[in-house]
Design a protein around this motif. Sequence first.
Motif, PDB file in Angstrom:
ATOM      1  N   TYR A  36       0.862  -1.167   0.000  1.00 13.01           N
ATOM      2  CA  TYR A  36       0.000   0.000   0.000  1.00 13.01           C
ATOM      3  C   TYR A  36       0.906   1.227   0.000  1.00 13.01           C
ATOM      4  O   TYR A  36       2.094   1.147   0.295  1.00 13.01           O
ATOM      5  CB  TYR A  36      -0.881   0.033   1.245  1.00 13.01           C
ATOM      6  N   ARG A  37       0.327   2.358  -0.312  1.00 13.47           N
ATOM      7  CA  ARG A  37       1.080   3.610  -0.218  1.00 13.47           C
ATOM      8  C   ARG A  37       0.170   4.729   0.283  1.00 13.47           C
ATOM      9  O   ARG A  37      -1.040   4.687   0.111  1.00 13.47           O
ATOM     10  CB  ARG A  37       1.695   3.996  -1.562  1.00 13.47           C
ATOM     11  N   GLN A  38       0.803   5.700   0.892  1.00 16.55           N
ATOM     12  CA  GLN A  38       0.061   6.857   1.394  1.00 16.55           C
ATOM     13  C   GLN A  38       0.880   8.109   1.148  1.00 16.55           C
ATOM     14  O   GLN A  38       1.993   8.244   1.655  1.00 16.55           O
ATOM     15  CB  GLN A  38      -0.263   6.708   2.870  1.00 16.55           C
ATOM     16  N   ALA A  39       0.314   8.990   0.357  1.00 13.41           N
ATOM     17  CA  ALA A  39       0.936  10.283   0.084  1.00 13.41           C
ATOM     18  C   ALA A  39       0.377  11.303   1.062  1.00 13.41           C
ATOM     19  O   ALA A  39      -0.723  11.124   1.609  1.00 13.41           O
ATOM     20  CB  ALA A  39       0.657  10.700  -1.359  1.00 13.41           C
ATOM     21  N   PRO A  40       1.090  12.387   1.297  1.00 13.42           N
ATOM     22  CA  PRO A  40       0.614  13.419   2.233  1.00 13.42           C
ATOM     23  C   PRO A  40      -0.775  13.925   1.852  1.00 13.42           C
ATOM     24  O   PRO A  40      -1.032  14.273   0.702  1.00 13.42           O
ATOM     25  CB  PRO A  40       1.660  14.523   2.096  1.00 13.42           C
ATOM     26  N   GLY A  41      -1.669  13.937   2.825  1.00 12.55           N
ATOM     27  CA  GLY A  41      -3.007  14.443   2.590  1.00 12.55           C
ATOM     28  C   GLY A  41      -3.939  13.499   1.872  1.00 12.55           C
ATOM     29  O   GLY A  41      -5.071  13.865   1.555  1.00 12.55           O
ATOM     30  N   TYR A  93       3.949   0.872   2.299  1.00 16.85           N
ATOM     31  CA  TYR A  93       3.810  -0.085   3.393  1.00 16.85           C
ATOM     32  C   TYR A  93       3.585  -1.482   2.829  1.00 16.85           C
ATOM     33  O   TYR A  93       2.748  -1.663   1.938  1.00 16.85           O
ATOM     34  CB  TYR A  93       2.623   0.280   4.279  1.00 16.85           C
ATOM     35  N   CYS A  94       4.289  -2.442   3.382  1.00 19.41           N
ATOM     36  CA  CYS A  94       4.006  -3.821   2.996  1.00 19.41           C
ATOM     37  C   CYS A  94       3.045  -4.431   4.015  1.00 19.41           C
ATOM     38  O   CYS A  94       2.976  -3.996   5.168  1.00 19.41           O
ATOM     39  CB  CYS A  94       5.282  -4.645   2.894  1.00 19.41           C
ATOM     40  N   THR A  95       2.320  -5.407   3.559  1.00 22.70           N
ATOM     41  CA  THR A  95       1.368  -6.086   4.412  1.00 22.70           C
ATOM     42  C   THR A  95       1.333  -7.566   4.075  1.00 22.70           C
ATOM     43  O   THR A  95       1.638  -7.957   2.936  1.00 22.70           O
ATOM     44  CB  THR A  95      -0.034  -5.460   4.258  1.00 22.70           C
ATOM     45  N   ALA A  96       0.966  -8.355   5.059  1.00 25.35           N
ATOM     46  CA  ALA A  96       0.850  -9.793   4.842  1.00 25.35           C
ATOM     47  C   ALA A  96      -0.314 -10.327   5.653  1.00 25.35           C
ATOM     48  O   ALA A  96      -0.520  -9.913   6.806  1.00 25.35           O
ATOM     49  CB  ALA A  96       2.139 -10.497   5.238  1.00 25.35           C
ATOM     50  N   VAL A  97      -1.053 -11.225   5.059  1.00 26.57           N
ATOM     51  CA  VAL A  97      -2.087 -11.981   5.764  1.00 26.57           C
ATOM     52  C   VAL A  97      -1.497 -13.360   6.003  1.00 26.57           C
ATOM     53  O   VAL A  97      -1.200 -14.085   5.044  1.00 26.57           O
ATOM     54  CB  VAL A  97      -3.376 -12.078   4.935  1.00 26.57           C
ATOM     55  N   LEU A  98      -1.309 -13.700   7.275  1.00 31.90           N
ATOM     56  CA  LEU A  98      -0.577 -14.934   7.553  1.00 31.90           C
ATOM     57  C   LEU A  98      -1.140 -15.681   8.744  1.00 31.90           C
ATOM     58  O   LEU A  98      -1.881 -15.133   9.563  1.00 31.90           O
ATOM     59  CB  LEU A  98       0.914 -14.605   7.758  1.00 31.90           C
ATOM     60  N   PHE A  99      -0.768 -16.965   8.805  1.00 37.45           N
ATOM     61  CA  PHE A  99      -1.099 -17.825   9.926  1.00 37.45           C
ATOM     62  C   PHE A  99       0.131 -17.965  10.811  1.00 37.45           C
ATOM     63  O   PHE A  99       1.202 -18.301  10.322  1.00 37.45           O
ATOM     64  CB  PHE A  99      -1.516 -19.214   9.429  1.00 37.45           C
ATOM     65  N   ARG A 100      -0.055 -17.725  12.097  1.00 40.39           N
ATOM     66  CA  ARG A 100       1.065 -17.908  13.014  1.00 40.39           C
ATOM     67  C   ARG A 100       1.192 -19.364  13.445  1.00 40.39           C
ATOM     68  O   ARG A 100       2.265 -19.846  13.778  1.00 40.39           O
ATOM     69  CB  ARG A 100       0.909 -17.005  14.233  1.00 40.39           C
ATOM     70  N   SER A 108      -3.714  -9.966   9.838  1.00 42.35           N
ATOM     71  CA  SER A 108      -3.023  -9.015   8.969  1.00 42.35           C
ATOM     72  C   SER A 108      -1.907  -8.323   9.741  1.00 42.35           C
ATOM     73  O   SER A 108      -2.100  -7.902  10.878  1.00 42.35           O
ATOM     74  CB  SER A 108      -4.002  -7.963   8.445  1.00 42.35           C
ATOM     75  N   TYR A 109      -0.766  -8.199   9.082  1.00 44.77           N
ATOM     76  CA  TYR A 109       0.389  -7.553   9.678  1.00 44.77           C
ATOM     77  C   TYR A 109       0.946  -6.516   8.706  1.00 44.77           C
ATOM     78  O   TYR A 109       0.855  -6.701   7.480  1.00 44.77           O
ATOM     79  CB  TYR A 109       1.469  -8.594  10.015  1.00 44.77           C
ATOM     80  N   TRP A 110       1.524  -5.460   9.282  1.00 50.44           N
ATOM     81  CA  TRP A 110       2.029  -4.357   8.473  1.00 50.44           C
ATOM     82  C   TRP A 110       3.497  -4.079   8.776  1.00 50.44           C
ATOM     83  O   TRP A 110       3.928  -4.203   9.923  1.00 50.44           O
ATOM     84  CB  TRP A 110       1.219  -3.082   8.751  1.00 50.44           C
ATOM     85  N   GLY A 111       4.209  -3.667   7.747  1.00 41.78           N
ATOM     86  CA  GLY A 111       5.572  -3.210   7.919  1.00 41.78           C
ATOM     87  C   GLY A 111       5.597  -1.745   8.331  1.00 41.78           C
ATOM     88  O   GLY A 111       4.555  -1.082   8.407  1.00 41.78           O
ATOM     89  N   GLN A 112       6.791  -1.225   8.539  1.00 43.60           N
ATOM     90  CA  GLN A 112       6.935   0.113   9.096  1.00 43.60           C
ATOM     91  C   GLN A 112       6.882   1.215   8.044  1.00 43.60           C
ATOM     92  O   GLN A 112       6.787   2.372   8.409  1.00 43.60           O
ATOM     93  CB  GLN A 112       8.283   0.237   9.841  1.00 43.60           C
TER      94      GLN A 112
END
Length: 120
Positions: A36-41, A93-100, A108-112
């Motif tokens: 995903y990505r997020q630009a200012p505003g 942002y990276c994201t993953a849907v995973l089983f622990r 769902s987990y997100w990167g920084q």
Amino acid sequence: VQLQASGGGLVQAGGSLRLSCAASGSIFGIKNMGWYRQAPGKQRELVASITSDGNTNYADSVKGRFTISRDNAKNTVYLQMDSLKPEDAAIYYCTAVLFRTSVIGAGSYWGQGTQVTVSS
């Protein structure tokens, strides 16, 4: 579980960057991975996603320019970004849907986030 993203930076319009995101920790299996990505505003938006068997999905704005891929053995997802435009500048942002584990449902987990800046 941690998702560690890397590869952002400053690039001129028309240039390329490759983002990487590695998932680590107690992981039984990973379903979908994405960026995903997020630009200012602006709201956070999906850039691309990939399933465990390699099916991909892209935002219309990046089709033909970005390529998502993954290495299941390394629990890593990549985003190759070519022909970058100033409007691609954002925090990615990276994201993953995973089983622990084998018995707990997926989460769902997100990167920084990693900054991508494109100069015109």
